[in-house]
Write a protein that holds these residues in place. Structure first.
Motif, PDB file in Angstrom:
ATOM      1  N   THR A   1      -0.012   7.905  -1.172  1.00 28.78           N
ATOM      2  CA  THR A   1       0.477   7.006  -0.121  1.00 28.78           C
ATOM      3  C   THR A   1       1.993   6.790  -0.216  1.00 28.78           C
ATOM      4  O   THR A   1       2.543   6.005   0.551  1.00 28.78           O
TER       5      THR A   1
ATOM      6  N   ASP B   1      -8.701   0.819  -3.398  1.00 25.66           N
ATOM      7  CA  ASP B   1      -8.819   1.403  -2.063  1.00 25.66           C
ATOM      8  C   ASP B   1      -7.650   0.928  -1.206  1.00 25.66           C
ATOM      9  O   ASP B   1      -6.722   0.279  -1.697  1.00 25.66           O
ATOM     10  N   SER B   2      -7.689   1.255   0.074  1.00 28.88           N
ATOM     11  CA  SER B   2      -6.571   0.901   0.951  1.00 28.88           C
ATOM     12  C   SER B   2      -6.399  -0.613   1.060  1.00 28.88           C
ATOM     13  O   SER B   2      -5.267  -1.110   1.141  1.00 28.88           O
TER      14      SER B   2
END
Length: 112
Positions: free
Chosen positions: A91, A55-56
């Protein structure tokens, strides 16, 4: 967070033995990366072949690990699973990190 290391001439391979790098383990991952890379070879390959989810927070931890190396080391990635590779692509982190198909492909190139 379980990490293991293997050294080759001029290279340290750090393998993540967990399926997730997320908010629950991000700080622990970053701390362990600092511990296993500070005294090793300049080139570090992070083997993510067992990681099926990031995840981030996990992505931030990988970036933080790169920054912790202070340019004295080079952090490269290998073995991204499709879901993890998609996160790096979405991203645009694939432009920040050198990404290899596998650790084996890195070692084969070094041998030739």
């Amino acid at each position: 967070m379980d990490l293991s290391t293997k050294d080759r001439p001029g290279l340290r391979i750090v393998k993540v033995h967990d399926s997730r790098i997320d908010a629950a383990v991000a700080i622990q991952f970053k701390d362990k990366m600092r511990d296993v890379t500070q005294d090793g070879p300049k080139r570090v390959i992070l083997d993510l072949s067992d990681v099926t989810f990031i995840d981030s927070s996990g992505l931030g931890a990988v970036v933080a690990a790169m920054k912790l190396l202070h340019g004295a080391h080079i952090l490269e990635l290998a073995g991204l699973t499709p879901v993890v590779a998609k996160v790096f692509k979405l991203t645009r982190m694939e432009s920040v990190f050198k990404i290899h198909d596998s650790v084996g492909s890195v070692l084969a190139r070094m041998a030739s």
